[in-house]
Design a protein around this motif. Structure first.
Motif, mmCIF file in Angstrom:
data_model
loop_
_atom_site.group_PDB
_atom_site.id
_atom_site.type_symbol
_atom_site.label_atom_id
_atom_site.label_comp_id
_atom_site.label_asym_id
_atom_site.label_seq_id
_atom_site.Cartn_x
_atom_site.Cartn_y
_atom_site.Cartn_z
ATOM 1 N N GLN A 80 0.813 -1.211 0.000
ATOM 2 C CA GLN A 80 0.000 0.000 0.000
ATOM 3 C C GLN A 80 0.853 1.270 0.000
ATOM 4 O OE1 GLN A 80 -2.602 -1.843 -1.053
ATOM 5 N NE2 GLN A 80 -3.769 -0.157 -0.192
ATOM 6 N N VAL A 81 1.960 1.238 0.701
ATOM 7 C CA VAL A 81 2.856 2.397 0.740
ATOM 8 C C VAL A 81 3.412 2.656 -0.654
ATOM 9 C CG1 VAL A 81 5.138 3.103 1.566
ATOM 10 C CG2 VAL A 81 3.436 2.304 3.185
ATOM 11 N N ARG A 82 3.756 1.600 -1.353
ATOM 12 C CA ARG A 82 4.247 1.756 -2.725
ATOM 13 C C ARG A 82 3.150 2.326 -3.613
ATOM 14 N NH1 ARG A 82 3.852 -1.009 -7.437
ATOM 15 N NH2 ARG A 82 5.540 -0.694 -8.908
ATOM 16 N N ARG A 83 1.952 1.769 -3.524
ATOM 17 C CA ARG A 83 0.837 2.246 -4.352
ATOM 18 C C ARG A 83 0.494 3.708 -4.061
ATOM 19 N NH1 ARG A 83 -3.658 -2.588 -4.524
ATOM 20 N NH2 ARG A 83 -2.525 -3.892 -5.999
ATOM 21 N N ALA A 84 0.644 4.113 -2.813
ATOM 22 C CA ALA A 84 0.293 5.478 -2.419
ATOM 23 C C ALA A 84 1.228 6.520 -3.028
ATOM 24 C CB ALA A 84 0.319 5.608 -0.898
ATOM 25 N N GLN A 85 2.318 6.089 -3.633
ATOM 26 C CA GLN A 85 3.265 7.033 -4.227
ATOM 27 C C GLN A 85 2.800 7.529 -5.593
ATOM 28 O OE1 GLN A 85 5.556 8.163 -2.183
ATOM 29 N NE2 GLN A 85 4.808 6.622 -0.760
#
Length: 172
Positions: A80-85
């Motif tokens: 999710q942290v990656r997608r949030a970028q």
């Protein structure tokens, strides 16, 4: 008000910022926590399975193939942290380093699609300080370990750190 008082007041108003700035510096007023959530580590090169991922920021998670609830949460947060970028997500990769010889469940592999898997054996693992399974690590595009997040992180704070890194980084 006399002219001398007016001049004195002007001098006082002009000198106040300088004096207050000096006092704040000298006595460390307002010095608090660092602006980042993750713990900055002294950069150290990491090789092994991270070599093919050079040129990208890599989120590294260590855990067993059985993957208990805490492990699943780490993998979910990493995804999710990656997608949030947003558009910068392409500058990042995820690596799950398996600390045992087991094989992860098929449903878990489907949930973390796009993550790279590697065996956590060999010299490259020694670059990660402390109990590797208790943290989430960040490796920079030059292949250096540079940051550690808690194993049960606050995703919003992690996202903020990574957004700041990606914004100001010329690499990856």
């Amino acid at each position: 008000m006399s002219p001398k008082a007016k001049v004195g007041l002007v001098v006082l108003v002009c000198a106040a910022p300088l004096v207050l700035g000096w006092l704040a510096y000298e006595f460390r007023w307002g010095a608090g926590q660092a602006g980042n959530y993750g713990e900055l580590l002294a950069p150290r090169p990491v090789g092994g399975p991270l070599e093919p991922l050079r040129g990208k920021w890599v989120i590294v998670v260590f855990d067993t193939a059985a993957c208990a609830a805490a492990c699943e949460r780490k993998l979910y947060v990493a995804r999710q942290v990656r997608r949030a970028q947003g558009a910068d997500a392409e500058r990042m990769e995820r690596l799950w380093a398996l600390t045992d010889a087991g094989k992860p469940r098929a449903d878990l592999l489907a949930a973390i699609e796009g993550s790279h898997l590697a065996a956590a054996r060999g010299e490259w693992v020694k670059a990660f300080p402390g109990d590797a399974a208790a943290s989430i690590y960040l490796v920079d595009p030059l292949g250096n370990l540079m940051m550690r997040f808690p194993g049960d992180p606050e995703p919003a704070k992690m996202i903020k750190d990574l957004q700041r890194l990606l914004k100001y980084s010329r690499f990856g």
